[in-house]
Design a protein around this motif. Structure first.
Motif, PDB file in Angstrom:
ATOM      1  N   TYR A   1       0.938  -1.264   0.067  1.00  0.00           N
ATOM      2  CA  TYR A   1      -0.053  -0.144  -0.077  1.00  0.00           C
ATOM      3  C   TYR A   1       0.835   1.295  -0.025  1.00  0.00           C
ATOM      4  N   ASN A   2       1.984   1.287   0.908  1.00  0.00           N
ATOM      5  CA  ASN A   2       2.801   2.453   0.640  1.00  0.00           C
ATOM      6  C   ASN A   2       3.547   2.565  -0.340  1.00  0.00           C
ATOM      7  N   ARG A   3       3.929   1.464  -0.980  1.00  0.00           N
ATOM      8  CA  ARG A   3       4.684   1.525  -2.397  1.00  0.00           C
ATOM      9  C   ARG A   3       3.675   2.244  -3.311  1.00  0.00           C
ATOM     10  N   MET A   4       2.253   1.869  -3.287  1.00  0.00           N
ATOM     11  CA  MET A   4       1.354   2.309  -4.232  1.00  0.00           C
ATOM     12  C   MET A   4       1.013   3.764  -3.974  1.00  0.00           C
ATOM     13  N   VAL A   5       1.050   4.302  -2.735  1.00  0.00           N
ATOM     14  CA  VAL A   5       1.060   5.690  -2.544  1.00  0.00           C
ATOM     15  C   VAL A   5       1.822   6.347  -3.170  1.00  0.00           C
ATOM     16  N   ASN A   6       3.332   5.981  -2.948  1.00  0.00           N
ATOM     17  CA  ASN A   6       4.436   6.593  -3.358  1.00  0.00           C
ATOM     18  C   ASN A   6       4.388   6.865  -4.850  1.00  0.00           C
ATOM     19  N   ILE A   7       4.250   5.631  -5.536  1.00  0.00           N
ATOM     20  CA  ILE A   7       4.262   5.455  -6.938  1.00  0.00           C
ATOM     21  C   ILE A   7       2.894   6.789  -7.493  1.00  0.00           C
ATOM     22  N   ARG A   8       1.871   6.677  -7.010  1.00  0.00           N
ATOM     23  CA  ARG A   8       0.838   7.523  -7.560  1.00  0.00           C
ATOM     24  C   ARG A   8       1.319   8.922  -7.154  1.00  0.00           C
ATOM     25  N   GLY A   9       2.091   9.126  -5.993  1.00  0.00           N
ATOM     26  CA  GLY A   9       2.653  10.401  -5.801  1.00  0.00           C
ATOM     27  C   GLY A   9       3.349  10.970  -6.757  1.00  0.00           C
ATOM     28  N   THR A  10       4.382  10.034  -7.119  1.00  0.00           N
ATOM     29  CA  THR A  10       5.463  10.389  -7.852  1.00  0.00           C
ATOM     30  C   THR A  10       4.770  10.566  -9.511  1.00  0.00           C
ATOM     31  N   MET A  11       3.746   9.778  -9.707  1.00  0.00           N
ATOM     32  CA  MET A  11       3.011   9.921 -11.062  1.00  0.00           C
ATOM     33  C   MET A  11       2.512  11.545 -11.257  1.00  0.00           C
ATOM     34  N   LYS A  12       1.756  11.778 -10.017  1.00  0.00           N
ATOM     35  CA  LYS A  12       1.131  13.136  -9.979  1.00  0.00           C
ATOM     36  C   LYS A  12       2.214  14.228 -10.005  1.00  0.00           C
ATOM     37  N   GLU A  13       3.179  14.204  -9.311  1.00  0.00           N
ATOM     38  CA  GLU A  13       4.361  15.169  -9.213  1.00  0.00           C
ATOM     39  C   GLU A  13       5.093  15.154 -10.795  1.00  0.00           C
ATOM     40  N   ARG A  14       5.385  14.080 -11.368  1.00  0.00           N
ATOM     41  CA  ARG A  14       5.904  14.065 -12.823  1.00  0.00           C
ATOM     42  C   ARG A  14       5.042  14.805 -13.718  1.00  0.00           C
ATOM     43  N   GLN A  15       3.829  14.593 -13.514  1.00  0.00           N
ATOM     44  CA  GLN A  15       2.578  15.234 -14.564  1.00  0.00           C
ATOM     45  C   GLN A  15       2.789  16.757 -14.138  1.00  0.00           C
ATOM     46  N   LYS A  16       3.104  17.301 -13.222  1.00  0.00           N
ATOM     47  CA  LYS A  16       3.380  18.665 -12.992  1.00  0.00           C
ATOM     48  C   LYS A  16       4.516  19.418 -13.421  1.00  0.00           C
ATOM     49  N   ILE A  17       5.645  18.637 -14.029  1.00  0.00           N
ATOM     50  CA  ILE A  17       6.798  19.041 -14.339  1.00  0.00           C
ATOM     51  C   ILE A  17       6.980  18.916 -16.021  1.00  0.00           C
ATOM     52  N   ASP A  18       7.151  20.025 -16.702  1.00  0.00           N
ATOM     53  CA  ASP A  18       7.155  19.628 -17.968  1.00  0.00           C
ATOM     54  C   ASP A  18       8.678  20.376 -18.518  1.00  0.00           C
TER      55      ASP A  18
ATOM     56  N   ALA B   1      18.980  18.849  -8.288  1.00  0.00           N
ATOM     57  CA  ALA B   1      17.786  19.009  -9.563  1.00  0.00           C
ATOM     58  C   ALA B   1      17.797  17.655 -10.085  1.00  0.00           C
ATOM     59  N   VAL B   2      19.089  17.202 -10.353  1.00  0.00           N
ATOM     60  CA  VAL B   2      19.533  15.694 -11.023  1.00  0.00           C
ATOM     61  C   VAL B   2      18.945  14.654 -10.277  1.00  0.00           C
ATOM     62  N   VAL B   3      19.302  14.952  -8.802  1.00  0.00           N
ATOM     63  CA  VAL B   3      18.748  13.922  -7.962  1.00  0.00           C
ATOM     64  C   VAL B   3      16.936  13.721  -8.077  1.00  0.00           C
ATOM     65  N   LYS B   4      16.345  14.904  -8.074  1.00  0.00           N
ATOM     66  CA  LYS B   4      14.961  14.939  -8.013  1.00  0.00           C
ATOM     67  C   LYS B   4      14.563  14.445  -9.518  1.00  0.00           C
ATOM     68  N   ALA B   5      15.394  14.795 -10.571  1.00  0.00           N
ATOM     69  CA  ALA B   5      14.709  14.461 -11.685  1.00  0.00           C
ATOM     70  C   ALA B   5      14.945  12.779 -12.167  1.00  0.00           C
ATOM     71  N   MET B   6      15.898  12.386 -11.692  1.00  0.00           N
ATOM     72  CA  MET B   6      16.029  10.665 -11.506  1.00  0.00           C
ATOM     73  C   MET B   6      15.150  10.089 -10.763  1.00  0.00           C
ATOM     74  N   ARG B   7      14.873  10.719  -9.384  1.00  0.00           N
ATOM     75  CA  ARG B   7      13.764   9.904  -8.749  1.00  0.00           C
ATOM     76  C   ARG B   7      12.291  10.143  -9.413  1.00  0.00           C
ATOM     77  N   LEU B   8      12.116  11.070 -10.003  1.00  0.00           N
ATOM     78  CA  LEU B   8      10.877  11.350 -10.955  1.00  0.00           C
ATOM     79  C   LEU B   8      10.686  10.639 -12.124  1.00  0.00           C
ATOM     80  N   GLY B   9      11.825   9.833 -12.490  1.00  0.00           N
ATOM     81  CA  GLY B   9      12.143   9.024 -13.911  1.00  0.00           C
ATOM     82  C   GLY B   9      12.116  10.104 -15.135  1.00  0.00           C
ATOM     83  N   LEU B  10      12.671  11.502 -14.807  1.00  0.00           N
ATOM     84  CA  LEU B  10      12.427  12.176 -15.889  1.00  0.00           C
ATOM     85  C   LEU B  10      13.894  12.147 -16.706  1.00  0.00           C
ATOM     86  N   ILE B  11      14.733  11.605 -16.007  1.00  0.00           N
ATOM     87  CA  ILE B  11      16.041  11.497 -16.831  1.00  0.00           C
ATOM     88  C   ILE B  11      16.567   9.834 -16.427  1.00  0.00           C
TER      89      ILE B  11
END
Length: 257
Positions: free
Chosen positions: A178-195, A246-256
């Protein structure tokens, strides 16, 4: 309805516990799950291996959420079966969800209890759906996340009288999933906000590779000033204090990568 003792009440498991037990062998695998589909595949395999043909993860219903269609997060129960179950009565009249308002301890219910409403009346149509599914006991595992969000895993079993150790392992697994699911959903929402633009991603990737602004400028055929502009802009988008963060955050979000 019977309580199950020996549960793990918190997803923050000690290092000693992580090293042992059946659940411990799954923790590293759960941490590597990246998508909702990964979690569905894991839960389907894990529950089948333990004799649970059906599972469902849902939030707890509010006054406006009266059936599983409103609250289900994950499930391998056929949709038509859930629709028929939903048509029999409101979840607000369900004994299990009444109990879940006040307990964080796993419990089990036999089919006759699942078909009986909080007023003590058994619902024939619900009995028919339950009989068709063929389970002998329903196990309820309350889960929560760090922000206080609450949900429950419902596992339907063809077995009865599971050992306390098995229940403890299942509760730990459900908490982590459940906690992994919450983290994944949070990451997806955060990723969608960043262009990020293609150039910004290129500059970030080369920064991650250890290149300086002047080296990146030469590689991309840009001026050093332009590269710094891109990297500063990226840092603002990611709310990072510098390009390394910025690099660390981008990697965590899967942007790079």
């Amino acid at each position: 309805m019977a309580d199950v003792s020996g549960t793990i009440p918190d997803p923050e498991i000690s290092a000693a516990v992580k090293q042992g037990g059946v659940a411990g062998s799954h923790l590293a695998e759960i941490a590597r799950l990246e998508t909702r589909d990964d979690i569905v595949a894991f839960m389907t395999r894990m529950t089948a291996e333990r004799g649970f043909p059906f599972y469902l993860l849902c939030t707890l219903p509010t006054i406006d959420e009266t059936n599983f269609a409103h609250i289900t997060i994950l499930s391998n129960i056929p949709e038509d079966v859930l629709r028929r179950y939903d048509s029999t009565a409101s979840l607000l009249e369900d004994q299990a969800f009444l109990a879940l308002r006040t307990t964080t301890t796993p419990f089990r219910m036999v089919p006759s209890e699942c078909a009986t409403m909080i007023n003590g009346v058994s619902h024939p149509e619900r009995e028919a759906v339950i009989e068709e599914m063929g389970f002998r006991e329903a196990f309820f595992f309350p889960v929560h996340d760090a922000a206080g969000g609450r949900a429950v895993f419902i596992l339907l079993s063809g077995q009865t009288d599971l050992a306390v150790e098995v229940m403890t392992d299942l509760h730990m697994i459900c908490l982590h999933v459940y906690n992994r699911m919450v983290n994944i959903r949070g990451t997806m929402k955060e990723r969608q906000k960043i262009d990020l633009s293609d150039r910004e991603i290129q500059c970030l990737n080369w920064t991650a590779a250890g290149k300086t602004s002047s080296e990146i400028a030469e590689i991309l055929g840009l001026s050093e000033h332009t590269v710094n502009h891109y990297l500063n802009h990226v840092a603002k988008k990611l709310e990072a204090v510098n390009r390394i963060q910025a690099v660390v955050k981008a990697m965590r979000l899967g942007l790079i990568s």
